[in-house]
Design an enzyme around this catalytic site. Structure first.
Site, PDB file in Angstrom:
ATOM      1  N   HIS A 222       0.823  -1.218   0.045  1.00 19.88           N
ATOM      2  CA  HIS A 222       0.158   0.009  -0.099  1.00 19.88           C
ATOM      3  C   HIS A 222       0.925   1.193  -0.006  1.00 19.88           C
ATOM      4  O   HIS A 222       1.861   1.223   0.668  1.00 19.88           O
ATOM      5  CB  HIS A 222      -0.908   0.010   1.253  1.00 19.88           C
TER       6      HIS A 222
ATOM      7  N   VAL B  30       0.031   9.428  -1.044  1.00 19.67           N
ATOM      8  CA  VAL B  30       0.457  10.541  -0.821  1.00 19.67           C
ATOM      9  C   VAL B  30      -0.593  11.464  -1.101  1.00 19.67           C
ATOM     10  O   VAL B  30      -1.180  11.251  -2.082  1.00 19.67           O
ATOM     11  CB  VAL B  30       1.870  10.733  -1.572  1.00 19.67           C
TER      12      VAL B  30
END
Length: 303
Positions: free
Chosen positions: A109, A112
């Protein structure tokens, strides 16, 4: 000065780079679903969901970009910042989850994002968040060390304290409290980050995003042709069940998306295509499955 267009351009480019690299390995392209929220809805904006299912390597891989605005921050966003309650918001980010078919390849995973809480007559309150974490089914110490070393190197230009701080935060965040176990072997996680000023904080977020392919692709290439059988697939499905539990019970991004009226298909693309729950299932003592719990999931320093 906040440059939201620069953030948007970076995030779209990051999505393009990651999907191109993974499609090249998998041999199958991502399907692209561009979407837009009508302005009459409580959440406005647009995004692009890239999804690859039933590929040669990836059983399911999703890379989503979203850029949305709303008139009221949902409870998940103000739980740690109650002073922002009542503000509107603008949020944009790239989030991905890869669920490879081979149980010897970890799920990964990465996220941002940039967030702004806005109110008429007041300066916006902005921050960055994100990180990446690795969820193996069959632990490999070399993979764990490589992943963490890459995370550490990405953060090094911004201060020696960031990696240990974000690593500890990741260990604490990706933890299933009801099972008293970690989701995976961690990585880095950060949120509400603005302490370096906009330009340097944005640069730090970019370093994390740019480091993802270096952190994950060597592991993917090294493990994707490892032979496996039904036993490994069954264990993978059981551990994927833990992934589902975390995302639906604890994950702030999932809760934010659902509470704010986000696009359900894009929010839930992180779910594995196949998962299992077995009542009081326990691994065989001394097995590779048991080693995951004893040797890899407990928090430790990998670099």
């Amino acid at each position: 000065m906040i440059d939201s267009q620069a953030v948007r351009a970076y995030l779209l480019g990051l999505q393009d780079r990651i999907t191109a690299a993974v499609a090249d390995i998998d041999g199958r392209p991502f399907a692209i679903d561009a979407w837009e929220k009508p302005p009459t809805e409580r959440l406005r904006g647009n995004g692009r969901t890239c999804i690859l299912e039933e590929g040669g390597v990836m059983e399911r891989a999703g890379v989503g970009f979203s850029h949305v605005r709303g008139d009221m921050l949902p409870p998940s966003a103000t739980a740690n910042r109650p002073e922002l309650s009542g503000r509107g918001f603008e949020a944009m980010g790239v989030s991905l989850v890869f669920h490879p078919r081979n149980p010897y390849v970890p799920t990964v995973h990465m996220n941002v994002r940039c967030f702004m809480a806005v109110r008429a007559g007041a300066d916006p309150v902005w921050w960055f968040g994100g990180g990446m974490d690795l969820t193996p089914y069959y632990g490999n110490a070399d993979d764990c060390r490589h992943f963490h070393a890459t995370c550490k190197a990405a953060l090094a230009p911004f201060g020696d304290t960031l990696y240990p701080r974000f690593k500890r935060w990741c260990d604490e965040y990706f933890f299933l409290k009801h099972r008293n176990e970690a989701r995976g072997i961690g990585g880095i996680f950060f949120d509400d980050f603005a302490e370096l000023g906009f330009e340097r904080s944005f640069a730090m977020m970019q370093a994390v995003g740019d480091g993802f392919l270096e952190a994950y692709l060597p592991i993917l290439r090294a493990r994707m042709d490892t032979p496996f059988g039904e036993r490994e697939r069954e264990f993978q499905a059981i551990r994927r069940g833990r992934y589902v539990e975390f995302n639906l019970v604890f994950d702030r991004g999932t809760l934010f998306g659902l509470q704010s009226g986000g696009r359900t298909e894009s929010i839930l693309m992180s779910m594995p295509p196949r998962a299992a729950w077995r009542y009081d299932w326990q691994p065989e003592p001394g097995s590779a499955e048991a080693a995951l719990a004893t040797d890899f999931l407990p928090a430790r320093d990998w670099v």
